[in-house]
Write a protein that holds these residues in place. Structure first.
Motif, short mmCIF file in Angstrom:
data_model
loop_
_atom_site.label_atom_id
_atom_site.label_comp_id
_atom_site.label_asym_id
_atom_site.label_seq_id
_atom_site.Cartn_x
_atom_site.Cartn_y
_atom_site.Cartn_z
N CYS A 170 0.82 -1.21 0.00
CA CYS A 170 0.00 0.00 0.00
C CYS A 170 0.85 1.26 0.00
O CYS A 170 0.33 2.36 0.14
CB CYS A 170 -0.93 0.00 1.21
N ALA A 193 -2.29 -1.61 -8.99
CA ALA A 193 -2.95 -1.38 -10.28
C ALA A 193 -2.78 0.08 -10.72
O ALA A 193 -2.63 0.38 -11.90
CB ALA A 193 -4.43 -1.73 -10.18
N ARG A 194 -2.77 0.96 -9.73
CA ARG A 194 -2.61 2.39 -10.04
C ARG A 194 -1.20 2.64 -10.57
O ARG A 194 -1.00 3.41 -11.50
CB ARG A 194 -2.86 3.22 -8.78
N GLY A 231 -7.26 -5.45 -0.43
CA GLY A 231 -7.80 -4.70 -1.55
C GLY A 231 -7.09 -3.38 -1.78
O GLY A 231 -6.94 -2.93 -2.92
N ALA A 232 -6.63 -2.76 -0.72
CA ALA A 232 -5.90 -1.49 -0.87
C ALA A 232 -4.59 -1.72 -1.62
O ALA A 232 -4.21 -0.94 -2.49
CB ALA A 232 -5.62 -0.89 0.51
N GLN A 276 -5.16 -2.40 -5.37
CA GLN A 276 -5.49 -1.18 -6.12
C GLN A 276 -4.30 -0.24 -6.22
O GLN A 276 -4.12 0.44 -7.22
CB GLN A 276 -6.69 -0.49 -5.44
#
Lengths: 222, 171
Positions: A71, A102-103, A95-96, A99
């Motif tokens: 993260c 993915a960012r 999930g953080a 993402q």
């Protein structure tokens, strides 16, 4: 910590099916503690997937890597070379983390390998319990350190419902009555007067119910 | 790695003899079927044994069954050192069966090592079922320190099970 559970192998196989070269990326913080996505779990999953693919006659190349946290960009950067070598990244972070990856790596599919469940603690070896809902307005000072928003089935803020039996919740007899725990704790602390404090109806706008939240600390922005 | 192959005593025909008999009409269809199956590569099970050094010593072991198999011993200071990934890697390395030998419950010198091993073996057995290569290939047995006869029987039983399970499909 964030508690997560690794997805069933059959589901993971389906998720990675389109890819011949994947990176299994673990996270060394929360998911390591709950045995879902740390270095050991990455190694086991890689081995299991190789065996499964070999048994099915499928070719797959698996690279493994675990970084401290998925993260934070500072650590995500370390995975860049390995990500560039893969067709897809199977992230075992919450999930953080998925993402955040993915960012950063917009051109590489980032796939979830765990189901993120709750914010909690390790109650005892191998047992993890949900403790916090992230409501955004913490009043644990009044409740003796036990959260009725998370642990009371009815989310009552001003005392028990009266339906508990032998300290167990009437909704789920496997669950301790949160208000029984609160009263026991306040007695031990000598703070039973807290029960006289009236808590108004909760403003849920500070929780996820009010939409995705953002915290801005101007003092840390340069 | 120890490779133990116990050869069964039986007479076998030379290739030239088989060739002559084939073209002289010596063989029936049934004989030909048996001949080709005998000429197929024979399944020699590969067994990997993880063992606690307090429960078992490979120097005192020898198979008495007479069946052919290859065996590899991996000794551990305590069975709690058996990690999930080691068991899976044994199958990746070609093992058809993996046996874990641990001390009896209540007799682990490190108190609960054998219980940890038992839990991990159960976890990996389920994982092997999910993978599709059958969790029965992995087994854990408690043996008293120095009970070589029991260990021998356990290993021989694992070999016999291979007749039903066959080779590791992921090897």
């Amino acid at each position: 910590m964030i508690v997560a559970e690794q997805k069933p192998l059959s589901e993971i196989k389906e998720i990675i099916a389109p890819y011949k070269k994947i990176l299994i990326l673990g996270c060394g913080t929360c998911v390591k503690t709950c045995f879902a996505g740390g270095e050991d779990e990455v190694a086991v999953l890689a081995s299991a997937l190789r065996l499964a693919c070999k048994k099915d006659g499928k070719e797959i190349e698996i690279e493994k890597l675990t970084i401290e946290r998925q993260c934070e960009d500072e650590f995500i950067r370390e995975s860049a070379p390995a990500v560039s070598r893969s067709e897809g990244v199977l992230s075992l972070a919450c999930g953080a983390g998925v993402q955040a990856l993915a960012r950063r790596f917009a051109k590489t599919p980032v796939l979830p390998g765990v189901n993120t469940t709750f914010i909690g603690v390790m109650e005892s070896q191998g047992i993890f319990t949900e403790e916090c809902s992230g409501c955004g307005n913490c009043r644990l000072d009044i409740f003796g350190g036990i959260c009725p928003v998370t642990r009371c089935a009815k989310k009552l803020l001003n005392g028990p419902c009266g339906g508990s039996q032998n300290g167990k919740c009437e909704i789920n007899p496997d669950t301790d009555c949160a208000w029984q725990l609160i009263i026991d704790r306040l007695k031990a602390l000598g703070q039973m007067d807290n029960l006289r404090k009236y808590i108004p109806p909760k403003n849920w706008r500070t929780s996820l119910s009010g939409g995705p939240r953002k915290l801005v600390r101007e003092d840390h922005i340069i | 790695m120890y490779k133990v192959i116990h050869h069964q005593t039986k007479t076998s025909l030379s290739g030239i003899t088989r060739f002559r008999r084939f073209f002289s009409g010596h063989y029936t269809t049934e004989n030909l079927r048996m001949l080709t199956s005998a000429m197929d590569k024979k399944f020699i099970p590969k067994i990997t044994v993880f063992h606690c050094i307090n429960a078992f010593s490979q120097t005192s072991w020898s198979s008495v069954d007479g069946s052919e198999f290859e065996i590899k011993f991996i000794k551990l200071p305590c069975s709690s050192m058996v990690k999930d990934v080691f068991l899976l890697r044994a199958f990746e390395a070609g093992a058809d069966a993996v046996v874990v030998l641990v001390c009896p419950e209540g007799q682990c010198r490190y108190v609960e090592g054998n219980i940890r091993a038992k839990k991990r073996v159960a976890w990996v057995q389920n994982l092997l079922d999910d993978i599709g290569i059958d969790g029965r290939r992995l087994s854990l047995s408690n043996i008293a320190a120095g009970d070589t006869a029991e260990a021998t029987q356990i290993i021989d039983d694992a070999v016999k099970n291979m007749a039903e399970l066959g080779p590791n499909p992921a090897a």
